[in-house]
Design a protein around this motif. Structure first.
Motif, PDB file in Angstrom:
ATOM      1  N   LYS A 144      20.760  52.773 136.700  1.00 16.10           N
ATOM      2  CA  LYS A 144      20.257  54.088 137.085  1.00 16.10           C
ATOM      3  C   LYS A 144      21.336  54.855 137.859  1.00 16.10           C
ATOM      4  O   LYS A 144      21.531  56.053 137.659  1.00 16.10           O
ATOM      5  N   PHE A 173      14.649  49.499 130.115  1.00 14.39           N
ATOM      6  CA  PHE A 173      14.535  50.831 130.708  1.00 14.39           C
ATOM      7  C   PHE A 173      13.225  51.496 130.327  1.00 14.39           C
ATOM      8  O   PHE A 173      12.554  52.113 131.145  1.00 14.39           O
ATOM      9  N   HIS A 174      12.876  51.326 129.072  1.00 13.89           N
ATOM     10  CA  HIS A 174      11.645  51.920 128.591  1.00 13.89           C
ATOM     11  C   HIS A 174      10.441  51.292 129.279  1.00 13.89           C
ATOM     12  O   HIS A 174       9.480  51.968 129.648  1.00 13.89           O
ATOM     13  N   TYR A 177      10.702  52.750 133.117  1.00  9.46           N
ATOM     14  CA  TYR A 177      10.594  54.200 133.346  1.00  9.46           C
ATOM     15  C   TYR A 177       9.793  54.953 132.299  1.00  9.46           C
ATOM     16  O   TYR A 177       9.597  56.158 132.418  1.00  9.46           O
ATOM     17  N   LYS A 178       9.369  54.230 131.231  1.00 10.54           N
ATOM     18  CA  LYS A 178       8.573  54.846 130.164  1.00 10.54           C
ATOM     19  C   LYS A 178       9.304  55.993 129.461  1.00 10.54           C
ATOM     20  O   LYS A 178       8.701  56.918 128.943  1.00 10.54           O
ATOM     21  N   ARG A 179      10.627  55.981 129.522  1.00 12.48           N
ATOM     22  CA  ARG A 179      11.404  56.984 128.769  1.00 12.48           C
ATOM     23  C   ARG A 179      12.817  56.440 128.555  1.00 12.48           C
ATOM     24  O   ARG A 179      13.259  55.559 129.300  1.00 12.48           O
ATOM     25  N   MET A 184      17.026  60.461 131.266  1.00  8.45           N
ATOM     26  CA  MET A 184      17.281  60.489 132.703  1.00  8.45           C
ATOM     27  C   MET A 184      18.565  61.262 132.996  1.00  8.45           C
ATOM     28  O   MET A 184      18.650  62.020 133.945  1.00  8.45           O
TER      29      MET A 184
END
Ligand code: ZN
Length: 206
Positions: A144, A173-174, A177-179, A184
């Motif tokens: 991140k 990551f998905h 963070y659900k994306r 990001m």
């Protein structure tokens, strides 16, 4: 664990000194963590989470409160001895990537002088997470930082943060963070553009 949480909620509401150092109050809205005896006005209960140690709070990304200094909270001596082992292992995971690549919990446990099953038990007790979970969080936090602070290509971000492959990196990551990670980075650029525009408007409007 659920029994502890109820007990901790009561102890926190009463600022009970008997529980000082036994758990920590982490405030999601401010990113700060406190001792249960902290004199600062208490946040709403739905904005806090309780963690079993200062190390757990810092691994989760919280910063210590400047009023109650939670990183210096007292511990019972038996607790302190095993906490030192956990802190050393957590540092090796976070700073040295001890569980990235070929690193195993067995090797890590040997480095801090205990068996792997004992180390996993100690991690659960002090951090509320296993060594594997702590390593995953550390990788995500490293990634991140690289995504938001550099323009490094995603493949390099994945490998430098300790993920074995870009696919694994995208999947984790998905999950967290659900994306996708690229979103990001795009998010960061939008913020920068808005800030720049704001500054331009400010300077042209005296
Ligand atoms: Zn505090």
């Amino acid at each position: 664990m659920s029994l502890d949480i109820t007990l901790w909620e009561t102890a926190w509401a009463a600022r009970d000194p008997a529980y000082d150092g036994a758990f920590f109050v982490c405030v999601r809205t401010t990113g700060i963590y406190c001792r249960c005896v902290c004199p600062v006005k208490q946040p709403l209960p739905h904005n806090v989470e309780f963690l079993p140690s200062a190390t757990a709070a810092e691994l989760a990304g919280y910063r210590p409160c400047l009023r109650c200094r939670p990183e210096t909270a007292p511990f019972c001596p038996a607790w302190k001895g095993t906490l030192a082992i956990v802190e050393k292992a957590a540092r090796l995971i976070k700073d040295e990537g001890a569980l990235d690549g070929d690193g195993s919990v067995e090797t890590l446990a040997a480095l801090v002088g205990v068996g792997s099953r004992h180390l996993t038990r100690l991690f659960r007790r002090h951090l509320g997470a296993s060594p594997i979970e702590v390593a995953k969080t550390a990788r995500v936090q490293r990634a991140k930082r690289l995504i938001t602070e550099t323009d490094m290509p995603m493949t390099d971000v994945a490998l430098q943060s300790g993920f074995g492959s870009l696919r694994r990196f995208n999947a984790v990551f998905h999950e967290v963070y659900k994306r996708p990670p690229s979103e990001m980075r795009r998010g960061r650029k939008t913020i920068l553009v808005v800030v720049n525009r704001f500054h331009t408007q400010q300077s042209s409007n005296p």
